[in-house]
Structure formats: structure tokens, C-alpha cells
Design a protein around this motif. Structure first.
Motif, mmCIF file in Angstrom:
data_model
loop_
_atom_site.group_PDB
_atom_site.id
_atom_site.type_symbol
_atom_site.label_atom_id
_atom_site.label_comp_id
_atom_site.label_asym_id
_atom_site.label_seq_id
_atom_site.Cartn_x
_atom_site.Cartn_y
_atom_site.Cartn_z
ATOM 1 N N LEU A 1 44.771 45.157 46.797
ATOM 2 C CA LEU A 1 45.795 44.900 47.796
ATOM 3 C C LEU A 1 45.195 44.322 49.067
ATOM 4 O O LEU A 1 45.795 43.482 49.740
ATOM 5 N N CYS A 2 43.973 44.755 49.401
ATOM 6 C CA CYS A 2 43.377 44.402 50.687
ATOM 7 C C CYS A 2 42.398 43.239 50.622
ATOM 8 O O CYS A 2 41.859 42.832 51.651
ATOM 9 N N SER A 3 42.102 42.732 49.432
ATOM 10 C CA SER A 3 41.144 41.631 49.332
ATOM 11 C C SER A 3 41.377 40.871 48.039
ATOM 12 O O SER A 3 42.199 41.250 47.207
ATOM 13 N N SER A 4 40.637 39.787 47.881
ATOM 14 C CA SER A 4 40.690 38.994 46.650
ATOM 15 C C SER A 4 39.455 39.257 45.787
ATOM 16 O O SER A 4 39.099 38.434 44.939
ATOM 17 N N GLU A 5 38.807 40.396 45.992
ATOM 18 C CA GLU A 5 37.525 40.702 45.349
ATOM 19 C C GLU A 5 37.587 40.646 43.827
ATOM 20 O O GLU A 5 36.620 40.254 43.171
ATOM 21 N N PHE A 6 38.718 41.043 43.245
ATOM 22 C CA PHE A 6 38.828 41.109 41.791
ATOM 23 C C PHE A 6 39.515 39.883 41.182
ATOM 24 O O PHE A 6 39.712 39.830 39.975
ATOM 25 N N ASP A 7 39.879 38.929 42.017
ATOM 26 C CA ASP A 7 40.610 37.770 41.511
ATOM 27 C C ASP A 7 39.753 36.934 40.573
ATOM 28 O O ASP A 7 38.664 36.462 40.936
ATOM 29 N N GLY A 8 40.223 36.730 39.351
ATOM 30 C CA GLY A 8 39.587 35.812 38.423
ATOM 31 C C GLY A 8 38.218 36.215 37.929
ATOM 32 O O GLY A 8 37.465 35.384 37.415
ATOM 33 N N VAL A 9 37.863 37.506 38.046
ATOM 34 C CA VAL A 9 36.525 37.950 37.643
ATOM 35 C C VAL A 9 36.520 38.390 36.177
ATOM 36 O O VAL A 9 37.556 38.574 35.551
ATOM 37 N N ILE A 10 35.320 38.556 35.646
ATOM 38 C CA ILE A 10 35.127 39.258 34.373
ATOM 39 C C ILE A 10 34.757 40.686 34.720
ATOM 40 O O ILE A 10 33.860 40.928 35.528
ATOM 41 N N ALA A 11 35.464 41.648 34.146
ATOM 42 C CA ALA A 11 35.226 43.060 34.437
ATOM 43 C C ALA A 11 35.082 43.830 33.139
ATOM 44 O O ALA A 11 35.656 43.458 32.107
ATOM 45 N N LEU A 12 34.310 44.905 33.188
ATOM 46 C CA LEU A 12 34.061 45.720 32.001
ATOM 47 C C LEU A 12 34.187 47.189 32.375
ATOM 48 O O LEU A 12 33.587 47.636 33.349
ATOM 49 N N GLU A 13 34.996 47.933 31.604
ATOM 50 C CA GLU A 13 35.126 49.371 31.831
ATOM 51 C C GLU A 13 34.294 50.113 30.796
ATOM 52 O O GLU A 13 34.458 49.917 29.588
ATOM 53 N N LEU A 14 33.397 50.950 31.267
ATOM 54 C CA LEU A 14 32.541 51.777 30.414
ATOM 55 C C LEU A 14 33.205 53.127 30.196
ATOM 56 O O LEU A 14 33.618 53.787 31.144
ATOM 57 N N GLY A 15 33.290 53.556 28.933
ATOM 58 C CA GLY A 15 33.979 54.814 28.650
ATOM 59 C C GLY A 15 35.426 54.736 29.066
ATOM 60 O O GLY A 15 35.938 55.603 29.769
ATOM 61 N N ALA A 16 36.126 53.684 28.618
ATOM 62 C CA ALA A 16 37.471 53.382 29.113
ATOM 63 C C ALA A 16 38.493 54.459 28.778
ATOM 64 O O ALA A 16 39.476 54.625 29.496
ATOM 65 N N GLY A 17 38.295 55.197 27.681
ATOM 66 C CA GLY A 17 39.269 56.229 27.319
ATOM 67 C C GLY A 17 40.638 55.634 27.091
ATOM 68 O O GLY A 17 40.845 54.787 26.228
#
Length: 352
Positions: A133-149
């Protein structure tokens, strides 16, 4: 939290993902304590995400804002309360509030705690939502969740990211995670390509890539292209993956190999400090948390160390006390922490 079909209720205990070896003792997350007893199997809960009314914005830009370069600068008033800028235009009611449907169990064996929803998972969700909400930090990135459950955190990231890998170990957990992707991919307006993939921390990274079309028995295996994408991820996330020393060791072993390859990465990790009485210490201690801390040095500690002191992971404790609670159906409590972790060790392309 609305329960679509509940289950039984033994004792609360620790969480997250790891290998398939372990006791069949049943444990239960405190998140489910309000659900009706004496039911079995999985059910679907509806979690409500409510954006702060004063900062709710158009869903057309980053899912939140008006300008891709815009970010909110938040301050504190004299009492230490968060100052939120006032909304300057009308916003569709639908962007102020939305729901996430999560299929999960009330109880599970310890190796299958990824079938449940845990407090740190919800705290990390709040943290991710606030940064989005407060930034564009996650826009268009590749992200990986470890132990996503259940995949909750990764699903929320998929609203902004380009590609999201939801990783865990064991077909029961992965099947359930894939079901949650199916339940939400339309309603959450996900921008990302979402991949549910097998990742056993007790095996070396990178995982063995499949060749050609994958048969149904290998539906959670990786392609070579996906491994390359994962190694070039900008962000890793993990929630409640620390509860035994051997699993912590395996987690950091995987983390080291993953973070030392490809692009620079940042891990946002939430964990709950769990206290037990120790006969050796004759005190109530959080041994699992202590073992986790043995792997990282915080930034302040690094500054006071001599230049020749080596550490592979540098951590920064994140103060989220002023972050609004976006996910409504839980109580944060005082024992969850969020850490930002970066890799500072040697970079290698050729692990043996």
C-alpha cells in the motif's frame, strides 16, 4: 473468520513445513480456537482484508495507488499514533475491503502443520499488505514463499508481483495450497503467474528439474526455467517455519544456497517465539528462537564487530507495532516478530 466446515480440537502447538518424518501427535493452531468443535477434515475460512479508510485508493494502479511511482510517507503524532494521509477522491467500495478464502485443517500431525493457518502467517500478511500500500516495492517482482503452507502470504503478493513461487514439502500440503490458488486467483485480481512447487529443505538446492512434459505424479516438480527464475527472485517470504533445530538448520542451508545464486534477495520472515520450561535451564526459554538467532547477526551488532568477522546472514528486526491490522480475524499477540534478512556470505554458482 467464517468457517465453511469445521473440525476437532486438541492442544495448540508449533508449526511449519519440513520433512515427512515425525510423530503423528495432533497439534492445533490457536487461530482456529473459535471454530465449532467435533468436526473432521478440511474446511474453508474467509479472511477479510480491510484497507484503512483514509488511504484506500484506486484498484487500477498497483492494486492500490494512482501513480506507479507514488508512495505514502507515514509519520507519527505526539502520542506516537500513526498519521495516515486523507483520501482526496472517491474510491469504489470494493477496493476498501475484499476477502480471501483459505482451505485448511483445524488439526494436523506435526509434519503436516502447513495444512493449518498460524498467527505469524497473518502478521506477515499485514506487513506485506502495508508495504504494498505504501510503496511499489513488490511491483512486477519475482517472489518465492518458503514453507508456504496454505499459501496465504504468497497469494497476497500475487496481486502485485510478476511471478510467485509457493513452495512446501509433501503432496497433502501442496494439494491444499494449489486448491487455495484455485479458490482465489479470480477474486483477488492476481497479476502474477503462480507456481506451486515441491521444495524439501533436507535436499540440496537447486531441485532436480523435470525434462519435457511433467506427468501428474510430478505436477509440483520444477522446470529448468523456473529454477532460473527462482534464483533471480527479488523477495523471499516465510512465516512460522522455525520450531525444531534440525528444521532450522535445513532451512538456513537451503536459504544460503538459494540466496547466494542469481540476483540479490531480501527475505521477510515472521516467526512466533514459543516458550517452554527447560529442566537444564530451570527457566522458561525459547530455545527454537535462540537457535534461529544463532544464524543471523542484526545490523547494530554488525556495526560493532571487527571488519574480519564473518557472518552469512544479516538481519534487521522490523517494528510493525504501528502497522494497521488489515486482516481482521485474529489477535496479533506479543510473541510474533518479523525480520528482514539479507545474505552477506560468498556468492557461488557452483555448489558441489
Amino acid at each position: 473468520m467464517e468457517c465453511s466446515a469445521p473440525a476437532p480440537a486438541p492442544s495448540p502447538s508449533p508449526p511449519s513445513s519440513g520433512n515427512d518424518n515425525g510423530s503423528e501427535e495432533q497439534v492445533m493452531s490457536e487461530i482456529h480456537l473459535g471454530c465449532p468443535p467435533r468436526f473432521s477434515g478440511s474446511y474453508i475460512s474467509t479472511f477479510t482484508v480491510s484497507l484503512p479508510q483514509d488511504v484506500a485508493r484506486s484498484p487500477h494502479d498497483r492494486g492500490w495507488g494512482n501513480d506507479a511511482s507514488e508512495s505514502l510517507i507515514l509519520g507519527l503524532d505526539e502520542d506516537g499514533d500513526l498519521l495516515l494521509p486523507r483520501r482526496t477522491r472517491n474510491v469504489e467500495p470494493s477496493c476498501d475491503r475484499y476477502c480471501v478464502r483459505i482451505q485448511h485443517n483445524i488439526t494436523s500431525s506435526i509434519p503436516n502443520v502447513g495444512l493449518q493457518v498460524w498467527r505469524a502467517e497473518l502478521v506477515l500478511s499485514d506487513f506485506i499488505l502495508h508495504k504494498a500500500l505504501c510503496s511499489s516495492e513488490f511491483d512486477g517482482v519475482i517472489a518465492l514463499e518458503l514453507g508456504a503452507g496454505t499459501g496465504l502470504v504468497g497469494l497476497l503478493l500475487a496481486r502485485m508481483a510478476k511471478t510467485v513461487f509457493l513452495t512446501d514439502h509433501g503432496n497433502d500440503i501442496l494439494d491444499n495450497c494449489a486448491k487455495n490458488v484455485e479458490l482465489n486467483i479470480g477474486s483477488l485480481n492476481c497479476q502474477a503467474t503462480i507456481n506451486v512447487r515441491q521444495l524439501d529443505w533436507f535436499n540440496d538446492w537447486p531441485p532436480k528439474a523435470r525434462i519435457g512434459e511433467s506427468p501428474s505424479t510430478q505436477r509440483y516438480s520444477w522446470t529448468s526455467r523456473e529454477i532460473d527464475n527462482a534464483e533471480n527472485a527479488s523477495f523471499l517470504v516465510a512465516a512460522d517455519v522455525i520450531y525444531s533445530d534440525d528444521l532450522t538448520d535445513a532451512f538456513f542451508s537451503t536459504l544460503e544456497r538459494l540466496m547466494s545464486r542469481g540476483s540479490a534477495k531480501v527475505l521477510y520472515m515472521a516467526l512466533e517465539k514459543r516458550y517452554n520450561f527447560s529442566l537444564s535451564d530451570l527457566d522458561v526459554v525459547a530455545n527454537g528462537y535462540s537457535h534461529f538467532r544463532s544464524y543471523i547477526k542484526d545490523e547494530d551488532e554488525i556495526k560493532s564487530l571487527k571488519s574480519d568477522t564473518m557472518t552469512n546472514f544479516v538481519g534487521k528486526w522490523m517494528d510493525f507495532s504501528q502497522i494497521p491490522q488489515y486482516v481482521r480475524e485474529y489477535e496479533r499477540g506479543d510473541d510474533v516478530e518479523i525480520w528482514q534478512i539479507k545474505y552477506s556470505g560468498p556468492v557461488s554458482k557452483n555448489w558441489s
